[in-house]
Design a protein around this motif. Structure first.
Motif, PDB file in Angstrom:
ATOM      1  N   MET A 154      -2.187   7.646 -21.602  1.00 29.35           N
ATOM      2  CA  MET A 154      -3.500   8.270 -21.763  1.00 29.35           C
ATOM      3  C   MET A 154      -3.425   9.795 -21.652  1.00 29.35           C
ATOM      4  SD  MET A 154      -5.938   5.578 -19.691  1.00 29.35           S
ATOM      5  CE  MET A 154      -7.425   6.463 -20.149  1.00 29.35           C
ATOM      6  N   TRP A 155      -2.222  10.318 -21.395  1.00 28.03           N
ATOM      7  CA  TRP A 155      -2.035  11.772 -21.373  1.00 28.03           C
ATOM      8  C   TRP A 155      -2.362  12.301 -22.765  1.00 28.03           C
ATOM      9  CZ3 TRP A 155      -1.499  15.115 -17.558  1.00 28.03           C
ATOM     10  CH2 TRP A 155      -1.013  16.408 -17.838  1.00 28.03           C
ATOM     11  N   PRO A 156      -3.166  13.379 -22.869  1.00 30.09           N
ATOM     12  CA  PRO A 156      -3.594  13.871 -24.187  1.00 30.09           C
ATOM     13  C   PRO A 156      -2.421  14.103 -25.146  1.00 30.09           C
ATOM     14  CG  PRO A 156      -4.775  14.997 -22.437  1.00 30.09           C
ATOM     15  CD  PRO A 156      -3.716  14.181 -21.765  1.00 30.09           C
ATOM     16  N   GLN A 157      -2.548  13.607 -26.351  1.00 36.09           N
ATOM     17  CA  GLN A 157      -1.486  13.720 -27.346  1.00 36.09           C
ATOM     18  C   GLN A 157      -1.117  15.174 -27.612  1.00 36.09           C
ATOM     19  OE1 GLN A 157       0.222  11.133 -28.854  1.00 36.09           O
ATOM     20  NE2 GLN A 157       1.532  12.708 -29.727  1.00 36.09           N
ATOM     21  N   VAL A 158      -2.125  16.041 -27.641  1.00 35.80           N
ATOM     22  CA  VAL A 158      -1.867  17.439 -27.971  1.00 35.80           C
ATOM     23  C   VAL A 158      -0.993  18.130 -26.931  1.00 35.80           C
ATOM     24  CG1 VAL A 158      -3.897  18.386 -26.802  1.00 35.80           C
ATOM     25  CG2 VAL A 158      -2.999  19.539 -28.852  1.00 35.80           C
ATOM     26  N   LEU A 159      -0.959  17.591 -25.708  1.00 37.08           N
ATOM     27  CA  LEU A 159      -0.177  18.199 -24.627  1.00 37.08           C
ATOM     28  C   LEU A 159       1.217  17.587 -24.493  1.00 37.08           C
ATOM     29  CD1 LEU A 159      -2.887  18.474 -21.816  1.00 37.08           C
ATOM     30  CD2 LEU A 159      -2.095  20.276 -23.365  1.00 37.08           C
ATOM     31  N   ARG A 160       1.521  16.604 -25.321  1.00 36.51           N
ATOM     32  CA  ARG A 160       2.806  15.921 -25.190  1.00 36.51           C
ATOM     33  C   ARG A 160       3.915  16.655 -25.942  1.00 36.51           C
ATOM     34  NH1 ARG A 160       1.343   9.536 -26.259  1.00 36.51           N
ATOM     35  NH2 ARG A 160      -0.571   9.472 -24.986  1.00 36.51           N
ATOM     36  N   ILE A 161       5.064  16.737 -25.296  1.00 36.28           N
ATOM     37  CA  ILE A 161       6.284  17.206 -25.940  1.00 36.28           C
ATOM     38  C   ILE A 161       7.425  16.442 -25.274  1.00 36.28           C
ATOM     39  CG2 ILE A 161       6.532  19.162 -24.346  1.00 36.28           C
ATOM     40  CD1 ILE A 161       7.915  20.667 -26.659  1.00 36.28           C
ATOM     41  N   THR A 162       8.416  16.055 -26.031  1.00 41.32           N
ATOM     42  CA  THR A 162       9.511  15.257 -25.490  1.00 41.32           C
ATOM     43  C   THR A 162      10.802  16.062 -25.492  1.00 41.32           C
ATOM     44  OG1 THR A 162      10.193  14.346 -27.628  1.00 41.32           O
ATOM     45  CG2 THR A 162       8.423  13.195 -26.443  1.00 41.32           C
ATOM     46  N   GLY A 220       7.128   6.505 -40.130  1.00 42.24           N
ATOM     47  CA  GLY A 220       7.964   7.305 -39.227  1.00 42.24           C
ATOM     48  C   GLY A 220       7.172   7.650 -37.979  1.00 42.24           C
ATOM     49  N   ILE A 221       7.856   8.021 -36.921  1.00 41.67           N
ATOM     50  CA  ILE A 221       7.188   8.433 -35.684  1.00 41.67           C
ATOM     51  C   ILE A 221       7.823   9.728 -35.182  1.00 41.67           C
ATOM     52  CG2 ILE A 221       6.470   6.124 -34.970  1.00 41.67           C
ATOM     53  CD1 ILE A 221       8.947   5.994 -33.163  1.00 41.67           C
ATOM     54  N   LEU A 222       7.031  10.533 -34.493  1.00 45.75           N
ATOM     55  CA  LEU A 222       7.542  11.769 -33.896  1.00 45.75           C
ATOM     56  C   LEU A 222       7.936  11.561 -32.439  1.00 45.75           C
ATOM     57  CD1 LEU A 222       5.015  14.377 -35.353  1.00 45.75           C
ATOM     58  CD2 LEU A 222       7.417  14.066 -35.993  1.00 45.75           C
ATOM     59  N   GLN A 223       7.291  10.580 -31.802  1.00 38.99           N
ATOM     60  CA  GLN A 223       7.566  10.273 -30.401  1.00 38.99           C
ATOM     61  C   GLN A 223       7.625   8.760 -30.227  1.00 38.99           C
ATOM     62  OE1 GLN A 223       4.388  12.052 -28.168  1.00 38.99           O
ATOM     63  NE2 GLN A 223       4.892  14.132 -28.766  1.00 38.99           N
ATOM     64  N   GLU A 224       8.458   8.314 -29.314  1.00 39.49           N
ATOM     65  CA  GLU A 224       8.535   6.888 -29.035  1.00 39.49           C
ATOM     66  C   GLU A 224       7.408   6.476 -28.085  1.00 39.49           C
ATOM     67  OE1 GLU A 224      13.195   5.684 -29.447  1.00 39.49           O
ATOM     68  OE2 GLU A 224      12.573   6.543 -27.524  1.00 39.49           O
ATOM     69  N   GLY A 225       6.981   5.228 -28.224  1.00 38.03           N
ATOM     70  CA  GLY A 225       5.951   4.705 -27.342  1.00 38.03           C
ATOM     71  C   GLY A 225       5.853   3.199 -27.493  1.00 38.03           C
ATOM     72  N   GLY A 226       5.845   2.481 -26.374  1.00 40.77           N
ATOM     73  CA  GLY A 226       5.780   1.031 -26.436  1.00 40.77           C
ATOM     74  C   GLY A 226       6.959   0.460 -27.202  1.00 40.77           C
ATOM     75  N   GLN A 259       9.681  21.091 -18.883  1.00 44.79           N
ATOM     76  CA  GLN A 259       8.305  20.855 -19.324  1.00 44.79           C
ATOM     77  C   GLN A 259       8.201  19.519 -20.069  1.00 44.79           C
ATOM     78  OE1 GLN A 259       6.992  22.979 -22.749  1.00 44.79           O
ATOM     79  NE2 GLN A 259       4.847  23.005 -22.140  1.00 44.79           N
ATOM     80  N   ALA A 260       9.173  19.264 -20.956  1.00 35.00           N
ATOM     81  CA  ALA A 260       9.163  18.022 -21.720  1.00 35.00           C
ATOM     82  C   ALA A 260       9.295  16.811 -20.802  1.00 35.00           C
ATOM     83  CB  ALA A 260      10.285  18.037 -22.762  1.00 35.00           C
TER      84      ALA A 260
END
Length: 307
Positions: free
Chosen positions: A229-237, A47-53, A215-216
């Protein structure tokens, strides 16, 4: 797994030859079919929490579970444990929750006797919940918080693993189970707990829904512009913001029908018994924080002791 070369740390967890990492990609039917050769039971944890690629919700959480179940059924494997998520809903505005529900439907269509487990927010030493807020409180001057009133029921990873093991052993009947811990708390209460546990006083700034969406969106743009390359801890969608508009707790129906941890004979572990054992590293002085040490013994005058 897509990168079996990264699974070396798992090898010592079993006997020699007991754990054999095999390359598989849930977006590729042939790869899944090869991975299931010789299997007697299947557990899908992908499972994934955020989409990427190319990792998209529909591919990983809707298409993937279906082809896993179909491949298992084609080999006569009827023992399938599928890890979904509390809040899976075919009518959800969140793509995460929507595709989780679609994945469940695909599993049930191929293997009606599958056990589907829906955990709430999972906590444990490497979790992406308590650790994330502790890290944010460490690096940010203020802690912006969206969905502070959303109720959650954090569940210990060890309890979820125990439920999976029982399902693999055939001790759990077919159906959808909702797994939550013994405490129901709001997101704000859980973040306050993180601050108290890490001995930090970072101010919490509640974010109204429109600001949370903004913000998201900004962090999504930053992630794209920096080539992820944006820090994972700072990401929210924005999809995560949608998720925070719905409580993440075990339903009354699941409790009545015994489709819970307690219903399958597992006593849920409270987060207060586990979380401090790994959040101490976020304290300014780590595990040697003086506030955790016993009071220093009283010092007496040497002459008074002699007398």
């Amino acid at each position: 797994m897509r990168r079996p070369d990264l699974a070396g740390h798992l090898q010592p967890l079993g006997g020699v030859g007991q754990i054999s990492p095999v390359q598989a990609n849930v977006r590729n039917r042939a790869s899944v079919e090869r991975a299931l050769e010789g299997a007697h039971a299947v557990v899908n944890l992908v499972g994934i929490l955020q989409e990427g690629g190319r990792q998209r919700f529909d591919a990983v959480q809707a298409f993937g579970p279906r082809i896993i179940a179909e491949a298992a059924a084609a080999r006569g494997i009827d023992r399938l444990v599928h890890i979904s998520a509390l809040g899976a809903d075919p009518d959800s505005a969140s793509q995460y929750a929507l595709t989780k529900a679609e994945g469940e439907a695909g599993v049930r269509a191929a293997i009606p006797g599958a056990a589907i487990l829906r955990p709430s927010v999972i906590f444990g030493p490497e979790d992406q919940f308590f650790n994330r807020f502790a890290e944010l409180a460490r690096i940010l001057p203020v802690l912006p918080l969206a969905g502070g009133d959303t109720r959650m029921q954090p569940v210990f990873v060890g309890d979820v693993a125990a439920a999976v093991a029982r399902a693999v052993d055939g001790a759990v009947a077919a159906g959808v189970y909702e797994l939550g811990g013994p405490e129901t708390r709001t997101l704000r209460e859980l973040v306050d707990y993180v601050l108290a546990t890490t001995r930090r006083s970072t101010p919490i700034v509640p974010l109204p829904l429109p600001l949370a969406r903004l913000q998201a969106w900004l962090t999504e743009v930053a992630t794209t512009m920096t080539l992820s390359m944006w820090p994972q801890v700072l990401r929210i969608t924005r999809d995560q913001v949608r998720l925070l508009q719905v409580d993440n707790v075990v339903s009354d129906a699941a409790t009545r029908e015994g489709r819970t941890l307690e219903g399958i004979g597992i006593t849920p572990t409270g987060y207060d018994a586990i979380v401090p054992t790994y959040l101490w590293r976020f304290r300014k002085t780590g595990q040697f924080d003086s506030s955790d040490l016993p009071p220093a013994p009283l010092r007496h005058d040497a002459q008074a002791i002699e007398s």
